[in-house]
Design an enzyme around this catalytic site. Sequence first.
Site, PDB file in Angstrom:
ATOM      1  N   CYS A  36       0.829  -1.205   0.000  1.00 44.00           N
ATOM      2  CA  CYS A  36       0.000   0.000   0.000  1.00 44.00           C
ATOM      3  C   CYS A  36       0.872   1.266   0.000  1.00 44.00           C
ATOM      4  O   CYS A  36       1.500   1.564  -0.998  1.00 44.00           O
ATOM      5  CB  CYS A  36      -0.998  -0.030   1.165  1.00 44.00           C
ATOM      6  SG  CYS A  36      -2.379   1.126   0.950  1.00 44.00           S
ATOM      7  N   HIS A  45      -3.762  -5.118   0.989  1.00 42.74           N
ATOM      8  CA  HIS A  45      -3.258  -5.404   2.336  1.00 42.74           C
ATOM      9  C   HIS A  45      -3.288  -6.902   2.623  1.00 42.74           C
ATOM     10  O   HIS A  45      -4.153  -7.395   3.358  1.00 42.74           O
ATOM     11  CB  HIS A  45      -4.091  -4.648   3.382  1.00 42.74           C
ATOM     12  CG  HIS A  45      -3.750  -3.206   3.466  1.00 42.74           C
ATOM     13  ND1 HIS A  45      -2.749  -2.717   4.273  1.00 42.74           N
ATOM     14  CD2 HIS A  45      -4.268  -2.136   2.809  1.00 42.74           C
ATOM     15  CE1 HIS A  45      -2.670  -1.406   4.139  1.00 42.74           C
ATOM     16  NE2 HIS A  45      -3.575  -1.030   3.245  1.00 42.74           N
ATOM     17  N   GLU A  75      -1.531  -8.552   4.588  1.00 43.20           N
ATOM     18  CA  GLU A  75      -1.334  -8.834   6.026  1.00 43.20           C
ATOM     19  C   GLU A  75      -2.657  -8.927   6.771  1.00 43.20           C
ATOM     20  O   GLU A  75      -2.709  -9.477   7.887  1.00 43.20           O
ATOM     21  CB  GLU A  75      -0.426  -7.771   6.655  1.00 43.20           C
ATOM     22  CG  GLU A  75      -1.078  -6.476   7.065  1.00 43.20           C
ATOM     23  CD  GLU A  75      -1.464  -5.546   5.909  1.00 43.20           C
ATOM     24  OE1 GLU A  75      -2.114  -4.516   6.174  1.00 43.20           O
ATOM     25  OE2 GLU A  75      -1.080  -5.850   4.753  1.00 43.20           O
TER      26      GLU A  75
END
Length: 259
Positions: free
Chosen positions: A120, A227, A229
Amino acid sequence: MPPATTTGGTSLRPRVGIPWRTSQEEAEGNRPKIKNYEDAVRRAGGEPVLITLTDPIELDRALPTLDAFVLPGSPADVEPAEYGAVNQGLSAPADLAREAADRSILKHAFAEQKPVLAICYGCQLLNVYLGGTLIQDLRTETGTTTPHRKKDLTPEPKEDPRHAASFEQGSRLAGITGGRGEVNSSHHQSIEQPGRQLRITGRSPDGIVESVEWTGDENWVTGVQWHPERMEGDPLAERLFAEFVGAARAARKIPAGKP
């Protein structure tokens, strides 16, 4: 579970440096968001190591001890002057300490052939570091109606919106997905012109850049606009982190198959 060690006590897990998302979060010890990145690295077999934004001397000491780097997202935006633009009032305030830390990390990683996964904001900073430019606000500048963050929807949902992404043949992401996947989305800026020797490898249905890969040498450097994660259990996210940690292990010459 503690990391496996050699008889000399050295961790067999690649040490993955992760700069704090913001200098304010570092000062406050505010960990919930950065913990997502640490957990993703651990699940993939790496040892996460947080990197300070506020102590350049300590940062310089840490870099040689690390095998690879994750550049995380951030609520800040890259300072527009850094890519030759004027702030149109659409960019969030810059976190100059974060920018400086990321630049030091990238300089070291490129010089020492250490893998980088830029996520990002980290992807945007990677692009600017290599001379690329950014779109300051997707809705204003492109007219897209695809939701790229929760604020694009009414009522605002609890979870990030998701959309499809297509990946260029021969790219790492195409190798992971077969060419198409679904990603979460939480951003209002994106890459406009790619930086030096960065290949655009993925786009969303409205044409927004979703991934880039470094082509300057064999070093594993990949930027993604979403994202991963925050996508625990998702095959695309898990394989992306696994390939990144695998690249870190190979760069450090850690035996394959070790935890």
